[in-house]
Write an enzyme that holds these catalytic residues in place. Sequence first.
Site, short mmCIF file in Angstrom:
data_model
loop_
_atom_site.label_atom_id
_atom_site.label_comp_id
_atom_site.label_asym_id
_atom_site.label_seq_id
_atom_site.Cartn_x
_atom_site.Cartn_y
_atom_site.Cartn_z
CD GLU A 90 -10.37 7.46 10.30
OE1 GLU A 90 -10.08 6.08 10.41
OE2 GLU A 90 -10.87 7.72 9.18
CB THR A 187 -5.11 3.15 9.91
OG1 THR A 187 -5.68 2.13 9.52
CG2 THR A 187 -4.62 3.94 8.62
N GLY A 203 -4.00 -2.02 3.00
CA GLY A 203 -3.23 -2.09 1.79
C GLY A 203 -3.92 -2.72 1.08
CB ALA A 204 -6.83 -5.12 0.87
CG ASP A 329 -13.62 -2.74 -0.29
OD1 ASP A 329 -12.96 -3.02 0.55
OD2 ASP A 329 -13.91 -1.29 -0.12
CD1 TRP A 417 -13.28 4.18 9.05
CD2 TRP A 417 -13.21 4.62 11.11
NE1 TRP A 417 -13.36 5.45 9.16
CE2 TRP A 417 -13.55 5.88 10.67
CE3 TRP A 417 -13.38 4.56 12.81
CZ2 TRP A 417 -13.38 6.89 11.19
CZ3 TRP A 417 -13.45 6.10 13.34
CH2 TRP A 417 -13.50 7.03 12.52
CB ALA A 567 -13.28 5.89 2.80
CG MET A 673 1.00 16.73 -4.47
SD MET A 673 -0.34 15.63 -5.06
CE MET A 673 0.24 14.98 -6.69
CA CA Z 1 -11.11 -2.03 1.36
#
Ligand code: CA
Length: 715
Positions: A90, A187, A203-204, A329, A417, A567, A673
């Site tokens: 990204e 990030t 972290g939300a 969100d 983003w 995501a 993992m």
């Molecule tokens: Ca979010």
Amino acid sequence: MKASIRYLSLLFCSLLGACDAQRASPAATGTARVDGTRIAAADQEPGSWMSHGRTYGEQRFSPLKNIDAQTVGKLGLAWTYKLDVDRATEATPIVVDGVMYVTGAYSIVSALDPVSGKELWKFDPKVPRDTDRQGCCDVANRGVAVWKGRVYVGAYDGRLIALDARSGQPVWEVDTVLDHQRSYTVTGAPRVIKDKVVIGNGGAEFGVRGYVTAYDAATGKQVWRFFTVPGDPSKPPENKAMEIALPTWKGDRWWKDGGGGGGTAWDSMAYDPALDLLYIGTGNASLWNRATRSPGGGDNLFVSSIVAIRPDTGDYVWHYQTTPADTWDYTATQHIVLADLQIADKPRKVLMQAPKNGFFYVIDRETGELISAQKFAPANWASSVDLKTGRPVETAVADWTKEPKLISPGPLGAHNWQPMSFNPQTGLVYIPMQEAAALYVPDAKQRFTGKGTWHMGTQPIAFPENDAKALQGIMDLHKGHLIAWDPVAQKEVWRQSYVTVWNGGTLSTAGNLVFQGTADGRFVAYSADKGEKLWETPANTGVMAGPISYSIDGEQYVSVAAGWGGAFPVILGGLSEPAKVRPEARVLTYKLGGTAALPTPKALPARQPEPPAFTPEPKKVARGRDLYNAHCGMCHGPNAIAGSVLPDLRYLSAEKHGIFAGILAGAYAQKGMPSFMDVLAAEDVDSIHHYLVKRAQDLQGELAVAADKIEPPRP
Ligand code: CA
């Protein structure tokens, strides 16, 4: 070390002024001597890309024009550089003083020769691989900042690290995390303003209190911290900003049960040196569900807001909340662009943002006054934004806190983003827009259950099983477009449409061009004024990041950190299937007449489901399905249908089925993992395994039917 030889030659080159033709640029020193004066005068050196959005106003516009609408057809690969980890890519590269600095997944930094792509040094912050669970959206990093000979990177585990720009050696390192009992990640790219490195966090989705922190660029000492939401409501507010914010929160569940109110500033910032204002975009509230988060209402400041702060002190100046009492969100962490526009015959200093909620905002950046807001994408949660109050007018479908509702945009946002760009010559903003409605299903029971545990006050994402048509129907709800938006008239001027969402950030140039990578694995150039496709080339991977342009010795380059993840293909798994791409992380750099070859895509492993031959118990399958979707689906895909980034567990090998409990207990923690034994009991693991065996057997059935349909080859 090869890196030091390289730097010595660059240094002599610069001291003696006697370099070869290719390297004759007096700026080619690798010293990264960037400061505020130089960034503020970025247009005086159009060949550099010195800060995240090129300028402090973050327009992502390149004044270079050797590559233009006439010549772009001759664009070819100049070089490629393989990034280490084929996951979320990204980053926006920085190019200054003859060196490119770029990051990949797990925050690994590379310094490259921008002419050849040769690696000068690499710095791996060695982010522990079992931190994957601490973030929502893959182990991404969006790039570095450079300042006075140093390179600054925020590591996924929350560290901020200063590197020597010539050697890549760490100079200082600080831990930006407030509380390690909660899931903070970094990030975003740092920004450096007045010798202070500013960084926020994510972290939300996990229950944290958002903030941005400024550190002294020379020493790493903390200068200030601005909290975006209140802390413990039983204690008095810490400062003026929190005096404003605290009364807008009701009860204490957001703190006690929620683990923090969210509002994380995980990506966007911009700076106006004349006004001396730093702008930050803040994220969604935590929990998402406002009925459980703040029973009794309240706007919950400063979630989903743009906040202006003084960069010297971190003092609050103004805020504009795009989504009061956010429950969807709807982050306002999307790219912030500053520009001077002529609106109603008056010059206005504006700030522009196209946040997740689907409205394009034009705001007076001196006062925070809303100038205009219009929908740039389908949005059924609000009919309009009232210009008198600055507030959205919510519709009847908006409130999902009592019953499930299909709402647009969904959490993926009308814009995520992936950065937009503003071209002052066309006056247009180029937005990677997406249609991605989602079903929000309330779950009032949800509590903060510990670090690395999702809790939004929603039920876990679940898709139809063994119903290809229904799944296709959900996929079809996801549409991606590039739109050119007129911010003065607040209307769309042109669009290009794609197979799905999650297309790349944009770059626009003085050559009347817009560059964008696509989810389906291409890199494309359009004319900026009309949106005509002028050129495209395969990228061998989905492309998400924002491209840049720079020049060395008069040769213009266009470069993009190509790679897939984040995501969409991780949290929504199989929904990303229409993109038909695999993740291959690589910097791709183009120039006119470039003849470098794109490496052949990595081969798809031949794989078959290998479930053990037992009949899964229906009770365990049902229980395992819920547990899987709550704890595993956010990375491996809802209902065990993964995207192409992380393993599809229906294809587990016989060997891995044999050690399934061990894997859940952390056997592969250092491969990314993590252990889940803090939230799962042995019988939970067993139920999840029964569910995955069932899903693997389902898949075997599907594959057998598909094979039957293929005609055997003729002899
Ligand atoms: Ca979010």
